[in-house]
Design an enzyme around this catalytic site. Structure first.
Site, PDB file in Angstrom:
ATOM      1  N   GLU A  84       0.826  -1.224   0.000  1.00 51.25           N
ATOM      2  CA  GLU A  84       0.000   0.000   0.000  1.00 51.25           C
ATOM      3  C   GLU A  84       0.854   1.265   0.000  1.00 51.25           C
ATOM      4  O   GLU A  84       1.713   1.445   0.879  1.00 51.25           O
ATOM      5  CB  GLU A  84      -0.932  -0.012   1.224  1.00 51.25           C
ATOM      6  N   LYS A 262      -7.949  -0.983  11.029  1.00 53.21           N
ATOM      7  CA  LYS A 262      -7.278  -1.423   9.797  1.00 53.21           C
ATOM      8  C   LYS A 262      -6.058  -0.548   9.544  1.00 53.21           C
ATOM      9  O   LYS A 262      -4.993  -1.019   9.135  1.00 53.21           O
ATOM     10  CB  LYS A 262      -8.265  -1.362   8.624  1.00 53.21           C
ATOM     11  N   ASP A 278       3.811 -14.200  11.788  1.00 57.18           N
ATOM     12  CA  ASP A 278       2.484 -14.628  11.340  1.00 57.18           C
ATOM     13  C   ASP A 278       1.499 -13.467  11.501  1.00 57.18           C
ATOM     14  O   ASP A 278       0.977 -13.229  12.593  1.00 57.18           O
ATOM     15  CB  ASP A 278       2.089 -15.838  12.201  1.00 57.18           C
ATOM     16  N   HIS A 376      -2.245   9.924  -0.743  1.00 56.48           N
ATOM     17  CA  HIS A 376      -2.304   8.709  -1.553  1.00 56.48           C
ATOM     18  C   HIS A 376      -2.036   8.985  -3.024  1.00 56.48           C
ATOM     19  O   HIS A 376      -1.583   8.117  -3.755  1.00 56.48           O
ATOM     20  CB  HIS A 376      -3.713   8.094  -1.467  1.00 56.48           C
TER      21      HIS A 376
END
Ligand code: MEV
Length: 421
Positions: A84, A262, A278, A376
């Site tokens: 991202e 998130k 993990d 972004h």
């Protein structure tokens, strides 16, 4: 660079060539020439074939470095593997805000993991639960006989707890084995111990053991991080208040909390992947912990201090290891651990929590001010230009053009490619 003058603070790191960036990291972490070459190598297929079944090759992700971090008084460059855009830049920027007030401070519990053993078809669950507790010493001895090395390192099975649960199948017993896993993630050690205890538990209770497996709700292995984000650098009281208004929604509404968390995991997962850990285990633990009080909420909380600065805190489970699994096999994971100068899994957990807090601060700060799209856009525009077929210098040219026009679309990129030809 001597350790005294070693600093993770860099401005314009993104403007350096990849070679210069590697040189900086090499000096910072005292990497050998061979180690520095690992950045541009891929995992060899033979190793990949030993790691999973039916291997065909490997799958690459970009690896970046977050700069400017101070955690518990120590300078860190933090490796992040992510697909991202903006994530690495946002973390580095947030660390700058926290640096003014000394960076991040953390606390961590012992590395205790929980193994679950589910007991069914027990006639008298209360008596059976008591019998298990009466044999705690023998059960712990048997568990510890499975991993003598862990015990010599000061870890091993420490306790047994028994829960009686109502279920559609009637009452069942769930015995929890509490294991100090030291510097491992712990799944293998805990699962082996639980499997070894199963026959003894059946014998003691007359019941039938079904599941024997680690719980990813690692709520005995908790890390907390805290930072003070500077009022002036944020833009003053109005911006701090706007931040707190935005944060409040995450504290009361699961729809927003899921997105907010998130954003935290954007940072944490990138580090977890880069160190060969993990990330599914960390994700499962984080989200289950976020719902621990019966409603899903934010993993961070914020308030304003007397000086008007923003104080941010994060608390979450952190089942990470620096020994065993991919963290010991994958050459890049080993290199990333070296860059961090890790000595314990606890330290990795503390860095992960600090990074999660930084990432969350950066996202909510952007959302409360200029919005998320601005940051972004520039990398996104480059990706669109590449998708449209641009190569070499044309990528930047087309991306800049689209950002300037405020029109970052595939069609427009294609039009621009034709017009530049
Ligand atoms: C995007 O990957 C993450 C954010 O949505 C997080 C947030 O909204 O806090 C920007």
């Amino acid at each position: 660079m001597s350790s005294k003058e070693k600093s993770s603070q860099v401005s314009g790191f993104y403007k350096l060539s990849i070679e210069k960036r590697i040189e900086f990291v090499q000096q910072f972490a005292s990497l050998s020439k061979e180690e520095a070459q690992v950045f541009s190598s891929s995992l060899d297929v033979e190793t990949a074939d030993r790691m999973i079944e039916n291997a065909l090759g490997t799958f690459e992700l970009p690896l970046g470095i977050a700069v400017n971090f101070i955690i518990n008084g120590k300078e860190y460059l933090i490796p992040m593997a992510t697909e991202e855009s903006s994530v690495v830049a946002a973390a580095s920027n947030a660390a700058k805000f926290a640096r003014i007030h000394g960076g991040f401070a953390t606390e961590c519990s012992d590395p205790l993991m929980i193994g679950q053993m589910q007991l069914l078809r027990v006639n008298d669950v209360a008596t059976a639960a008591q019998t298990i507790m009466n044999h705690k010493k023998q059960l712990l001895q048997l568990a510890n006989a499975q991993d003598k090395i862990l015990v010599t390192l000061g870890g091993g099975a420490k306790d047994i707890e028994v829960r009686i649960l109502d279920s559609p199948l009637g009452k069942m017993i769930v015995a929890h084995l509490i294991v100090d896993v030291r510097d491992a993630m712990g799944a293998n050690a805990v699962n082996t111990m639980c499997e070894a205890l199963a026959p003894m538990l059946e014998e003691l209770t007359g019941g039938k053991i079904r599941l024997k497996i680690l719980s990813n709700l690692a709520d005995r292995r908790i890390v907390k991080a805290k930072a003070v984000f500077d009022n002036k650098k944020m833009g003053g009281d109005q911006v701090v208040d706007a931040f707190l208004e935005s944060y409040t929604l995450a504290s009361i509404d699961p729809y927003r909390a899921a997105t907010h968390n998130k954003g935290i995991m954007n940072g944490i997962d990138s580090l977890i992947i880069a160190t060969g850990n993990d990330f599914r285990a960390i994700e499962a633990g984080a989200h289950a912990y976020a719902a621990r009080n019966g409603h899903y909420t934010s993993l961070t909380n914020y308030h304003k201090d007397k000086e008007g600065n923003l104080v941010g805190e994060i608390e979450l489970p952190m089942a990470v290891g620096i020994v065993g699994g991919a963290s010991s096999i994958h050459p890049k994971a080993k290199l990333c651990q070296k860059i961090l100068g890790l000595t314990t899994a606890k330290e990795l957990g503390e860095i992960a929590a600090s990074l999660g807090l930084a990432q969350n601060f950066a996202a909510v700060f952007a959302l409360s001010t200029v919005g998320i799209q601005k940051g972004h856009m520039s990398l996104h525009a480059k990706n669109i230009a590449i998708m449209a077929g641009a190569t070499g210098e044309l990528i930047d040219k087309i991306a800049d053009n689209m950002v300037e026009e405020g029109n970052v679309k595939l069609d427009r990129a294609k039009e621009l490619i034709s017009s530049f030809k």
